[in-house]
Design a protein around this motif. Structure first.
Motif, PDB file in Angstrom:
ATOM      1  N   PHE A  84      -5.032   3.068  -6.116  1.00 48.58           N
ATOM      2  CA  PHE A  84      -4.547   3.307  -7.476  1.00 48.58           C
ATOM      3  C   PHE A  84      -4.496   4.802  -7.788  1.00 48.58           C
ATOM      4  N   GLU A  85      -5.501   5.534  -7.352  1.00 51.18           N
ATOM      5  CA  GLU A  85      -5.513   6.969  -7.623  1.00 51.18           C
ATOM      6  C   GLU A  85      -4.319   7.675  -6.988  1.00 51.18           C
ATOM      7  N   VAL A  86      -4.032   7.357  -5.748  1.00 51.93           N
ATOM      8  CA  VAL A  86      -2.901   7.993  -5.076  1.00 51.93           C
ATOM      9  C   VAL A  86      -1.590   7.613  -5.759  1.00 51.93           C
ATOM     10  N   ASN A  87      -1.390   6.319  -5.993  1.00 50.27           N
ATOM     11  CA  ASN A  87      -0.117   5.862  -6.536  1.00 50.27           C
ATOM     12  C   ASN A  87       0.111   6.312  -7.974  1.00 50.27           C
ATOM     13  N   SER A  88      -0.933   6.228  -8.809  1.00 48.36           N
ATOM     14  CA  SER A  88      -0.776   6.659 -10.196  1.00 48.36           C
ATOM     15  C   SER A  88      -0.573   8.166 -10.279  1.00 48.36           C
ATOM     16  N   SER A  89      -1.225   8.904  -9.393  1.00 50.34           N
ATOM     17  CA  SER A  89      -1.097  10.358  -9.419  1.00 50.34           C
ATOM     18  C   SER A  89       0.269  10.816  -8.920  1.00 50.34           C
ATOM     19  N   LYS A  90       0.871  10.064  -8.015  1.00 47.39           N
ATOM     20  CA  LYS A  90       2.235  10.382  -7.601  1.00 47.39           C
ATOM     21  C   LYS A  90       3.198  10.251  -8.786  1.00 47.39           C
ATOM     22  N   ILE A  91       2.964   9.252  -9.616  1.00 42.21           N
ATOM     23  CA  ILE A  91       3.788   9.094 -10.814  1.00 42.21           C
ATOM     24  C   ILE A  91       3.565  10.262 -11.768  1.00 42.21           C
ATOM     25  N   ALA A  92       2.282  10.644 -11.929  1.00 42.16           N
ATOM     26  CA  ALA A  92       1.957  11.752 -12.828  1.00 42.16           C
ATOM     27  C   ALA A  92       2.571  13.067 -12.349  1.00 42.16           C
ATOM     28  N   ILE A  93       2.600  13.280 -11.044  1.00 41.03           N
ATOM     29  CA  ILE A  93       3.226  14.496 -10.507  1.00 41.03           C
ATOM     30  C   ILE A  93       4.681  14.582 -10.951  1.00 41.03           C
ATOM     31  N   ASP A  94       5.373  13.462 -10.936  1.00 38.60           N
ATOM     32  CA  ASP A  94       6.785  13.437 -11.290  1.00 38.60           C
ATOM     33  C   ASP A  94       7.034  13.470 -12.791  1.00 38.60           C
ATOM     34  N   LYS A  95       6.157  12.796 -13.578  1.00 37.20           N
ATOM     35  CA  LYS A  95       6.495  12.553 -14.974  1.00 37.20           C
ATOM     36  C   LYS A  95       5.621  13.287 -15.995  1.00 37.20           C
ATOM     37  N   LYS A 109     -16.839  -4.191  10.454  1.00 34.44           N
ATOM     38  CA  LYS A 109     -16.086  -5.453  10.500  1.00 34.44           C
ATOM     39  C   LYS A 109     -15.801  -5.989   9.097  1.00 34.44           C
ATOM     40  N   LEU A 110     -15.505  -5.098   8.175  1.00 38.96           N
ATOM     41  CA  LEU A 110     -15.194  -5.478   6.807  1.00 38.96           C
ATOM     42  C   LEU A 110     -13.697  -5.302   6.557  1.00 38.96           C
ATOM     43  N   LYS A 111     -13.125  -6.175   5.750  1.00 39.10           N
ATOM     44  CA  LYS A 111     -11.700  -6.119   5.442  1.00 39.10           C
ATOM     45  C   LYS A 111     -11.445  -5.102   4.339  1.00 39.10           C
ATOM     46  N   VAL A 112     -10.365  -4.332   4.480  1.00 40.52           N
ATOM     47  CA  VAL A 112      -9.994  -3.335   3.487  1.00 40.52           C
ATOM     48  C   VAL A 112      -8.707  -3.780   2.803  1.00 40.52           C
ATOM     49  N   PRO A 113      -8.727  -4.007   1.496  1.00 41.90           N
ATOM     50  CA  PRO A 113      -7.507  -4.427   0.792  1.00 41.90           C
ATOM     51  C   PRO A 113      -6.384  -3.414   0.979  1.00 41.90           C
ATOM     52  N   ALA A 114      -5.188  -3.915   1.183  1.00 39.28           N
ATOM     53  CA  ALA A 114      -4.036  -3.038   1.376  1.00 39.28           C
ATOM     54  C   ALA A 114      -3.166  -2.948   0.128  1.00 39.28           C
ATOM     55  N   GLU A 115      -3.481  -3.771  -0.887  1.00 38.08           N
ATOM     56  CA  GLU A 115      -2.693  -3.783  -2.109  1.00 38.08           C
ATOM     57  C   GLU A 115      -3.596  -3.711  -3.333  1.00 38.08           C
ATOM     58  N   LEU A 116      -3.009  -3.315  -4.452  1.00 37.54           N
ATOM     59  CA  LEU A 116      -3.737  -3.268  -5.707  1.00 37.54           C
ATOM     60  C   LEU A 116      -3.971  -4.670  -6.250  1.00 37.54           C
ATOM     61  N   ASP A 117      -5.005  -4.806  -7.075  1.00 32.74           N
ATOM     62  CA  ASP A 117      -5.205  -6.057  -7.780  1.00 32.74           C
ATOM     63  C   ASP A 117      -4.268  -6.111  -8.981  1.00 32.74           C
ATOM     64  N   ASP A 142      -1.309  -1.532 -14.749  1.00 33.63           N
ATOM     65  CA  ASP A 142      -1.438  -0.152 -15.231  1.00 33.63           C
ATOM     66  C   ASP A 142      -0.409   0.762 -14.564  1.00 33.63           C
ATOM     67  N   LEU A 143      -0.208   0.545 -13.279  1.00 34.93           N
ATOM     68  CA  LEU A 143       0.755   1.367 -12.542  1.00 34.93           C
ATOM     69  C   LEU A 143       2.172   1.145 -13.079  1.00 34.93           C
ATOM     70  N   GLU A 144       2.497  -0.101 -13.356  1.00 41.19           N
ATOM     71  CA  GLU A 144       3.820  -0.406 -13.887  1.00 41.19           C
ATOM     72  C   GLU A 144       4.025   0.221 -15.258  1.00 41.19           C
ATOM     73  N   LYS A 145       2.970   0.261 -16.069  1.00 40.61           N
ATOM     74  CA  LYS A 145       3.085   0.878 -17.391  1.00 40.61           C
ATOM     75  C   LYS A 145       3.422   2.363 -17.265  1.00 40.61           C
TER      76      LYS A 145
END
Length: 251
Positions: free
Chosen positions: A41-52, A84-92, A98-101
């Protein structure tokens, strides 16, 4: 790592920063889930903030999040893989919303982005502090302990940005300031604005106002938490605005 000046005096050259969703994790997999989703979320939301975003400090902070999270997320991925733990690849669902907003907003996004960061960093510090103290996995516990000071540093950075005026919610009118003080008159209805209260914080605030059985809390598109509660044995609708004002029977 980005070192552009208004944030450079606060930066730590070797720091890795993460901000994460919701409070403490009870076990290793839960910690990884929350940490990984927060990092994405931090990476994706911040990419939006960089642009907007419009404010220079906000843009610089967003760039720092992007720079730091590449290394930090890779480190978490490595440690989790070793365990041996799974790492989520997508946001909840919550973070996708929040990202869409941010992405779909036609208004100034500086305010909602800063408020999201304030809330996320408050949760991140609690998450990492809790796991560093009581975590059940030695490798992840060490990672949490090493990262915690950086999280606290980033929390300080975003609070300074907010205090400077970037991302501060506008007042509803001249008699209702954006930051509520003891002398601020309570408005007649919930005040719209970017709400940085988490669901748990909103519930606690409503309970502090004398309500019990607080449930079904959701945050509407005006930043107002709404739900159900009881007071004096009677059920009622309740609302909490970004200033912390609690209202009964609010539609």
């Amino acid at each position: 790592m980005n070192t552009r000046t208004p944030l450079a005096p606060l930066a730590v050259a070797t720091a890795l920063a993460l901000t994460f969703p919701a409070i403490a994790a009870g076990d290793a997999q839960s910690f990884v889930d929350k940490a990984a989703v927060g990092g994405l979320f931090e990476v994706n939301s911040s990419k939006i903030a960089i642009d907007k975003a419009k404010d220079r400090n906000v843009k610089d902070f967003a760039q720092k999040m992007i720079d730091d999270h590449g290394a930090a997320n890779a480190k978490l991925q490595t440690i989790a893989g070793e365990q041996k733990l799974k790492v989520p690849a997508e946001l909840d669902a919550t973070h996708k919303s929040d990202l869409e907003k941010l992405q779909n907003s036609t208004a100034d996004i500086d305010q909602p982005y800063v408020q999201m960061q304030r809330s996320a960093h408050a949760d991140a510090v609690n998450l990492f502090r809790s796991y560093a103290k009581d975590g059940d996995n030695a490798g992840l516990k060490a990672f949490a302990a090493e990262t915690l000071p950086t999280l606290e540093m980033h929390q300080d950075m975003i609070e300074k940005i907010a205090a400077s005026g970037a991302g501060k919610p506008a007042a509803a009118d001249a008699s209702t300031p954006a930051v509520k003080s003891a002398s601020t008159p309570k408005p007649a209805a919930p005040v719209p604005g970017a709400n940085s209260f988490t669901e748990d914080q909103a519930k606690s605030r409503i309970q502090d106002a004398g309500y019990t059985d607080v449930s079904a809390l959701t945050k509407d598109d005006q930043g107002i938490w709404r739900g159900q509660a009881k007071k004096d044995g009677k059920s009622t609708q309740v609302a909490l605005d970004y200033q912390g004002n609690v209202f009964a029977g609010a539609d």
